[in-house]
Design a protein around this motif. Structure first.
Motif: not given
Length: 288
Positions: A224-237
């Motif tokens: 929503g902000s366009g600034l999210d510094p995180n990803i989901s564990p699934a995407y990291a895996e």
């Protein structure tokens, strides 16, 4: 000597102004500045900046892209989720795309300033790109094999009922993703045509993609902000095999680093676990 009533009222107002100015304009802000200097809070007050040596490399609160000068992903780094903030992760232009689930029809035009992609087509295009980068199936329901929204404008004889008289692949000006629909030959779209206004019923076509795509949702949608510094564990895996290959690590070590940089739900039940991409990439660099 008794002051006139109007003058007494003005003096009372002036005293209130001075007292409130001191309390709310000076004491209150200074108290919070002092609070922000308390050890343990000062880093957050300064923007949660992360430094390596004497160089500031980013903030743990603001995402960033890991791409080369041409915008291509740098293979040895974990990739962030897409961003709609300016040219990407621009804190001065934080915003969302303002597109919702009903955004499935592209605006087709030869003029790039007029043409625009629907949210569905953006998701389809990103999913194919991520699938290609990670070596997995990037197909998704309601997406064509070439990465646009699989959507038809279906015309019925009686408006919303009756036999189908016409079908148009609204997001493709070339060969349609299906040849026929309900016994009618599917037409390619023409630039500038609004087929819904002409009476077509917008109909997404699911296709044969798996119901649980290999590419996670956060890999193809912006926050929503366009600034999210995180990803989901699934995407990291999903990215772990590429990272291990590019850096000469074992996949087990990469997955261990992912686990070490995964934050759980707030208070144990709010939100979802998340992986901070900047901190994870810095940990990778620190291993070499």
């Amino acid at each position: 000597m008794r002051l006139p009533a109007w003058l007494g009222q003005h003096l009372a107002a002036l005293r209130a102004l001075l007292v409130l100015t001191v309390l709310l304009g000076l004491a209150y802000p200074l108290a919070f500045v002092a609070l922000g200097r308390v050890p343990g809070l000062d880093g957050k007050a300064d923007g949660s900046l992360i430094t390596v040596g004497d160089k500031t490399v980013g903030s743990s609160l603001i995402g960033q892209a890991y791409t080369d000068a041409d915008g291509n992903p740098v293979p040895k780094y974990f990739q962030s989720r897409p961003s709609a903030a300016g040219d990407g992760y621009d804190p001065t232009a934080t915003s969302a795309g303002n597109l919702g689930p009903e955004s499935v029809v592209d605006t087709l035009s030869d003029d790039p300033e007029v043409a625009s992609q629907s949210l569905l087509t953006q998701v389809c295009e990103r999913s194919l790109a991520v699938g290609k980068l990670e070596g997995v199936d990037g197909s998704r329901p309601y997406c064509t094999p070439d990465g646009v929204g699989a959507v038809l404008a279906v015309f019925y004889r009686d408006g919303l009922t009756g036999p189908v008289t016409r079908a148009v692949s609204v997001n493709q000006t070339g060969d349609p993703f299906v040849q026929t629909y309900a016994g009618v030959t599917v037409e390619p779209a023409k630039n500038g045509e609004d087929y819904q206004a002409l009476g077509g019923v917008i109909t997404p076509i699911r296709g044969n993609a798996p119901s649980s795509p290999a590419v996670p949702a956060d890999a193809v949608t912006a926050s929503g902000s366009g600034l999210d510094p995180n990803i989901s564990p699934a995407y990291a895996e999903l990215q772990a095999p590429r990272i291990a290959r590019e850096r000469g690590f074992t996949e087990a070590r990469v997955r261990q680093l992912i686990e070490e940089h995964t934050d759980g739900r707030a208070l144990g039940f709010l939100g979802e676990p998340a992986v901070n991409v900047l901190q994870l990439n810095l940990a990778l660099d620190g291993e070499q």
